[in-house]
Scaffold this motif. Structure first.
Motif, PDB file in Angstrom:
ATOM      1  N   ARG A  33       0.817  -1.214   0.000  1.00  0.00           N
ATOM      2  CA  ARG A  33       0.000   0.000   0.000  1.00  0.00           C
ATOM      3  C   ARG A  33       0.852   1.267   0.000  1.00  0.00           C
ATOM      4  N   THR A  34       1.976   1.229   0.691  1.00  0.00           N
ATOM      5  CA  THR A  34       2.670   2.473   1.008  1.00  0.00           C
ATOM      6  C   THR A  34       4.001   2.697   0.310  1.00  0.00           C
ATOM      7  N   GLN A  35       4.725   1.625   0.020  1.00  0.00           N
ATOM      8  CA  GLN A  35       6.075   1.823  -0.515  1.00  0.00           C
ATOM      9  C   GLN A  35       6.015   2.188  -1.988  1.00  0.00           C
ATOM     10  N   ALA A  36       6.825   3.163  -2.370  1.00  0.00           N
ATOM     11  CA  ALA A  36       6.960   3.527  -3.779  1.00  0.00           C
ATOM     12  C   ALA A  36       8.354   4.083  -3.972  1.00  0.00           C
ATOM     13  N   ALA A  37       9.146   3.450  -4.829  1.00  0.00           N
ATOM     14  CA  ALA A  37      10.521   3.883  -5.037  1.00  0.00           C
ATOM     15  C   ALA A  37      10.614   4.882  -6.192  1.00  0.00           C
ATOM     16  N   TYR A  38      10.138   4.482  -7.364  1.00  0.00           N
ATOM     17  CA  TYR A  38      10.148   5.351  -8.534  1.00  0.00           C
ATOM     18  C   TYR A  38       8.715   5.524  -9.030  1.00  0.00           C
ATOM     19  N   ARG A  39       8.428   6.687  -9.536  1.00  0.00           N
ATOM     20  CA  ARG A  39       7.084   7.008 -10.019  1.00  0.00           C
ATOM     21  C   ARG A  39       7.178   7.767 -11.328  1.00  0.00           C
ATOM     22  N   GLY A  40       6.220   7.548 -12.218  1.00  0.00           N
ATOM     23  CA  GLY A  40       6.199   8.253 -13.484  1.00  0.00           C
ATOM     24  C   GLY A  40       5.631   9.658 -13.341  1.00  0.00           C
ATOM     25  N   GLN A  41       5.389  10.308 -14.486  1.00  0.00           N
ATOM     26  CA  GLN A  41       4.878  11.681 -14.504  1.00  0.00           C
ATOM     27  C   GLN A  41       3.357  11.742 -14.443  1.00  0.00           C
ATOM     28  N   GLY A  42       2.722  10.633 -14.693  1.00  0.00           N
ATOM     29  CA  GLY A  42       1.276  10.567 -14.546  1.00  0.00           C
ATOM     30  C   GLY A  42       0.498  10.802 -15.829  1.00  0.00           C
ATOM     31  N   THR A  43      -0.755  10.345 -15.814  1.00  0.00           N
ATOM     32  CA  THR A  43      -1.687  10.580 -16.918  1.00  0.00           C
ATOM     33  C   THR A  43      -3.030  10.982 -16.311  1.00  0.00           C
ATOM     34  N   GLN A  44      -3.642  12.005 -16.894  1.00  0.00           N
ATOM     35  CA  GLN A  44      -4.872  12.566 -16.336  1.00  0.00           C
ATOM     36  C   GLN A  44      -6.080  11.736 -16.766  1.00  0.00           C
ATOM     37  N   VAL A  45      -6.899  11.372 -15.799  1.00  0.00           N
ATOM     38  CA  VAL A  45      -8.182  10.719 -16.063  1.00  0.00           C
ATOM     39  C   VAL A  45      -9.279  11.626 -15.528  1.00  0.00           C
ATOM     40  N   THR A  46     -10.206  11.993 -16.408  1.00  0.00           N
ATOM     41  CA  THR A  46     -11.329  12.832 -16.014  1.00  0.00           C
ATOM     42  C   THR A  46     -12.624  12.109 -16.339  1.00  0.00           C
ATOM     43  N   VAL A  47     -13.433  11.916 -15.311  1.00  0.00           N
ATOM     44  CA  VAL A  47     -14.721  11.249 -15.483  1.00  0.00           C
ATOM     45  C   VAL A  47     -15.808  12.295 -15.274  1.00  0.00           C
ATOM     46  N   SER A  48     -16.496  12.614 -16.364  1.00  0.00           N
ATOM     47  CA  SER A  48     -17.487  13.684 -16.299  1.00  0.00           C
ATOM     48  C   SER A  48     -18.495  13.519 -17.419  1.00  0.00           C
ATOM     49  N   SER A  49     -19.721  13.920 -17.145  1.00  0.00           N
ATOM     50  CA  SER A  49     -20.753  13.899 -18.178  1.00  0.00           C
ATOM     51  C   SER A  49     -20.840  15.253 -18.877  1.00  0.00           C
TER      52      SER A  49
END
Length: 121
Positions: free
Chosen positions: A105-121
């Motif tokens: 749940r908690t450990q994270a060594a390396y992380r990417g830059q991310g991708t945006q997810v938008t859920v909307s009507s």
């Protein structure tokens, strides 16, 4: 280590998206992987984790039964299939590496830059 997320976008409630995480710079099949997310104005939230071989997975209660984490150790990508999306799933989604399954749940060594997810009507 390089992690590059893709597949985000705008989707209506109830829809689906499949996120991908391209990896390089490490031996993918030897590292546990996870997805985390950050909603606007909130902290990082753990979403799902998968073991090195893909035989064991874990999910946050908020996504259990709707999201599926998977990996392809032959080609090195990590995936997150997101179904029955809700407005509260709106966030930037990141893939990350970790080494101790007890800390899934908690450990994270390396992380990417991310991708945006938008859920909307």
């Amino acid at each position: 280590v390089q992690l590059v997320e893709s597949g985000g976008g705008l989707v209506q409630p109830g829809g689906s998206l499949r996120l991908s995480c391209a990896t390089s710079g490490f031996i993918f099949k030897t590292i546990h992987m996870k997805w985390v997310r950050q909603a606007p104005g909130k902290g990082l939230e753990w979403v799902a984790s998968i073991t090195t071989g893909g035989g064991r997975t874990a999910y946050a209660d908020s996504v259990k039964g709707r999201f599926t984490i998977s990996r392809d150790n032959a080609k090195n990508p990590l995936y997150l299939q997101m179904d029955r999306l809700k407005t509260e799933d709106t966030a930037i989604y990141y893939c990350a590496t970790f080494t101790q399954w007890s800390l899934y749940r908690t450990q994270a060594a390396y992380r990417g830059q991310g991708t945006q997810v938008t859920v909307s009507s």
